[in-house]
Design a protein around this motif. Structure first.
Motif, PDB file in Angstrom:
ATOM      1  N   LYS A 122    -109.985  23.590  78.327  1.00 60.12           N
ATOM      2  CA  LYS A 122    -109.998  24.222  76.996  1.00 60.12           C
ATOM      3  C   LYS A 122    -109.465  25.642  77.152  1.00 60.12           C
ATOM      4  CE  LYS A 122    -113.920  21.501  75.457  1.00 60.12           C
ATOM      5  NZ  LYS A 122    -115.378  21.477  75.344  1.00 60.12           N
TER       6      LYS A 122
ATOM      7  N   ASN B 185    -106.797  24.799  66.717  1.00 59.59           N
ATOM      8  CA  ASN B 185    -107.593  23.883  67.539  1.00 59.59           C
ATOM      9  C   ASN B 185    -108.010  24.519  68.866  1.00 59.59           C
ATOM     10  OD1 ASN B 185    -108.015  20.898  66.574  1.00 59.59           O
ATOM     11  ND2 ASN B 185    -106.098  21.655  65.689  1.00 59.59           N
TER      12      ASN B 185
ATOM     13  N   GLU C  84    -113.013  23.058  71.087  1.00 59.72           N
ATOM     14  CA  GLU C  84    -113.739  21.785  71.161  1.00 59.72           C
ATOM     15  C   GLU C  84    -112.967  20.749  71.981  1.00 59.72           C
ATOM     16  OE1 GLU C  84    -114.214  20.878  67.051  1.00 59.72           O
ATOM     17  OE2 GLU C  84    -115.954  22.216  66.814  1.00 59.72           O
ATOM     18  N   LYS C  85    -111.647  20.957  72.108  1.00 61.78           N
ATOM     19  CA  LYS C  85    -110.817  19.942  72.767  1.00 61.78           C
ATOM     20  C   LYS C  85    -109.990  20.555  73.888  1.00 61.78           C
ATOM     21  CE  LYS C  85    -110.439  17.076  68.664  1.00 61.78           C
ATOM     22  NZ  LYS C  85    -109.589  16.520  67.624  1.00 61.78           N
TER      23      LYS C  85
END
Lengths: 250, 281
Positions: free
Chosen positions: A142, A201, A206-207
C-alpha cells in the motif's frame, strides 16, 4: 447580561455604520470622525482579500472587484476570529451571490477556491506523517503519501491558463495540491481522471497497488496492463521526487 | 523579561529575528490569532523563534467589550497556544471587534458607561477563570467616544479594579487620545491604575489632519511620546516595554536604534527610581 439594551444598541449601530456606511444615530459620537472607523475596518477586509486572492485581484476589473468586496463587507457577517481564515467566507459569499454569472466571470468560483486552498494548505496544522518503508517494490504494497494534501475538481483550468483564457475551456479538471514537508511550499499537479482514481485509492490505503491496477483495468476498460504499469510507475516516481509519494506503509 | 524592550513580531522581517544580526529585541510579541492552529513553514519559524526569544501574546479578536457571548472555542485555542509556548503575558484590548456575530477585525471603542464596566469586568473574570491566569488589558486609542457617561480614565480604572486583571499601558495611545480629545496626557496617566501596570507599549502614529492623529504604528516614536514615556516610568514598576511597528517598516538599524532608546530610558529611569527608593529605606 449586565449590558443595558441602550448600550448594546449604541455598539450595534456603530458596527452597522462601519459595515454599510448608512447614517445612523449613535449617541455622543463625533460625526466627522466616524468615517475613519469605516475606512480602517474596510481596509483590513480589502487588504486581506487582495493578499489572499492575488490572481483574482489582478485579472478582475477593479470596479467589479471593488463591488464584490464592498458587498461582502456590507452584507456578510465575518464569522472567523482569525482574519487570515476570513477569505474562505468570501469564496462562499461570491458563490452564494452567483457573482460568476452576474459579472460574467465563469471561472470565478474555481479561481477563488483554488487561491484559498493554496493559503489553507500552506497554513494548515501539521498532520502526522505515516510510518513508511523505502522499498522500491511497490506492487504488492500500500503506497503511503504525504497527508497534507487535497484533491479537487474544477470546471475551468485556472491552474493551467490565465483566467479569461480558461473561461472558454469548461470541462472536468482534477488537481492534486500538497504541501512540501521541508519547505512548506504548496505544489499542484494536474490529474487525468485515471490518475485521480489512482491517487484517491492510494490515499484510502485500503488496497495494494496491484489491487488498484485490477480495479483500473476493470473500470476504465484497459487491456494493456504493462503500459498501465509503466505509466503509473513513471507518474508515482515523479510524485516521489516531488515529495507526495513517501514510500509504502509499514 | 521585565526591564527589557521587545518588538512586535512581523513576518516581513522574520529572517532578521532568526539571524539576530541587527535586531536584538529582549522579547517578541505576537498576536495568537495569527499563529495558533497553524503548521508548515510558519510553525517551524515560530518554533525556532520561541527557542531564541521569550514571547508575549497580544490578542486581537477576543473582543472583550462585545455584547456577544465569549467565543469559548476561540479561547480554548488561545489557552492551548499560551501553554504550548509557555507565554506568561497575554494581553488584550479594552475595546470590541465583534458585534451581532460579525467580526470587524479592528478595535472599536466601548461606551464608557457603568453597565459596560460591569459587563466587561465580568467577561474578563470569565476569561481569567477559564485560562487560569490573570490577563492584561490595554487602553486603546479611539477617535470618537460612543455614548460615554464617564471619562476614559475612570472607565479603565474601574474595569481593571473590578475585573482584578493587570493593565497594559500604551503610552502612545494616551498621547494620541490626549491630542484627539483635548486632555492632558500626564493628568490622565496619573489617574490610571498604575500599580497594576504589567506591560507598556510604545509606538509611532500619523497625524492625518490638524486635529486628528491615527494610531498607525507606521512611524518612528516622536519626542513628545518619549518624554511622556520617561515621565510614566517614574510612576510604574519595572515591566517589559514593547515597540510596535506594523507598517512603513524602516531599516533594521533604525528599529534597533528605537529599541536602544527605549532600553536606555528604562535603565536610566528605573535605576534612579531604585536608588531613591533604597535611600528612603
Amino acid at each position: 447580561m449586565l449590558l443595558k439594551t441602550e448600550t448594546y444598541n449604541q455598539q450595534s449601530n456603530f458596527v452597522k455604520y462601519c459595515r454599510d456606511g448608512k447614517e445612523v444615530a449613535i449617541l455622543g459620537t463625533n460625526p466627522e470622525r466616524l468615517p475613519h472607523y469605516r475606512r480602517l475596518v474596510f481596509n483590513i477586509i480589502k487588504d486581506t482579500l487582495e493578499t489572499t486572492f492575488p490572481i483574482s485581484f489582478e485579472y478582475i476589473k477593479t470596479e467589479i472587484w471593488d463591488e464584490m468586496v464592498f458587498n461582502y463587507f456590507s452584507n456578510h457577517k465575518c464569522n472567523d476570529p482569525q482574519v487570515w481564515r476570513m477569505p474562505e467566507e468570501f469564496v462562499d459569499f461570491c458563490k452564494t451571490e452567483n457573482y460568476a454569472a452576474k459579472f460574467n466571470l465563469p471561472f470565478l468560483n474555481d479561481l477563488l477556491y483554488f487561491e484559498w486552498l493554496e493559503v489553507e494548505l500552506y497554513m494548515m496544522e501539521d498532520v502526522t506523517y505515516p510510518q513508511v518503508n523505502n522499498t522500491t517494490d511497490w506492487l504488492k504494497e500500500k503506497i503511503a503519501v504525504n497527508p497534507e494534501h487535497k484533491i479537487i475538481k474544477l470546471e475551468y483550468p485556472i491552474h493551467l491558463e490565465k483566467p479569461f483564457e480558461a473561461a472558454n475551456k469548461k470541462g472536468d479538471y482534477f488537481l492534486l495540491l500538497f504541501r512540501e514537508k521541508e519547505t512548506g511550499k504548496v505544489q499542484f499537479v494536474n490529474l487525468s481522471v485515471l490518475f485521480t482514481f489512482l491517487i484517491e485509492n492510494i490515499v484510502l490505503a485500503e488496497k495494494t497497488l496491484e489491487e488498484i491496477f485490477n480495479d483500473i483495468l476493470y473500470i476504465f476498460g484497459i487491456n494493456d496492463l504493462e503500459m498501465l504499469r509503466s505509466e503509473v510507475f513513471k507518474f508515482l516516481k515523479d510524485l516521489k521526487t516531488r515529495g507526495f509519494v513517501l514510500g509504502v506503509h509499514c | 523579561m521585565s526591564n527589557k524592550a521587545g518588538i512586535g513580531f512581523r513576518k516581513d522581517f522574520a529572517e532578521e529575528f532568526l539571524s539576530g544580526s541587527v535586531l536584538k529585541p529582549g522579547f517578541l510579541e505576537l498576536a495568537p490569532e495569527n499563529w495558533m492552529k497553524i503548521g508548515g513553514y510558519w510553525k517551524k519559524q515560530l518554533n525556532r523563534l520561541a527557542e531564541m526569544y521569550p514571547i508575549t501574546a497580544h490578542g486581537l479578536s477576543l473582543s472583550i467589550g462585545s455584547p456577544d457571548e465569549l467565543d469559548m472555542d476561540f479561547l480554548k485555542n488561545v489557552k492551548y497556544f499560551l501553554e504550548e509556548y509557555n507565554i506568561e503575558i497575554y494581553s488584550e484590548h479594552l475595546s470590541f471587534s465583534k458585534c451581532d456575530n460579525a467580526h470587524l477585525y479592528d478595535l472599536l471603542p466601548i461606551p464608557f458607561r457603568e453597565d459596560a464596566v460591569k459587563h466587561v469586568s465580568q467577561r474578563i473574570k470569565q476569561v481569567q477563570d477559564f485560562l487560569g491566569r490573570q490577563i492584561t488589558i490595554e487602553n486603546v486609542s479611539y477617535y470618537t467616544p460612543v455614548a460615554a457617561e464617564m471619562d476614559e480614565a475612570t472607565f479603565i480604572t474601574n474595569v481593571v479594579k473590578e475585573a482584578g486583571c493587570k493593565f497594559l499601558l500604551d503610552v502612545n495611545n494616551v498621547f494620541v487620545n490626549a491630542f484627539n480629545h483635548n486632555y492632558d496626557a500626564k493628568t490622565f496617566i496619573a489617574n490610571l491604575p498604575l500599580d497594576q501596570v504589567e506591560y507598556i507599549h510604545m509606538a509611532g502614529h500619523t497625524k492625518v489632519s490638524p486635529n486628528l492623529i491615527i494610531d498607525t504604528h507606521g512611524e518612528a516614536i516622536i519626542d513628545p511620546v518619549y518624554e511622556l514615556f520617561e515621565w510614566t516610568l517614574e510612576r510604574v514598576n519595572q515591566v517589559p516595554v514593547l515597540l510596535e511597528r506594523d507598517f512603513n517598516i524602516p531599516e533594521m538599524e533604525e528599529m534597533q536604534s528605537e529599541l536602544n532608546n527605549l532600553e536606555s530610558i528604562m535603565t536610566k529611569k528605573w535605576e534612579t527610581k531604585n536608588v531613591i527608593e533604597n535611600r528612603n529605606i
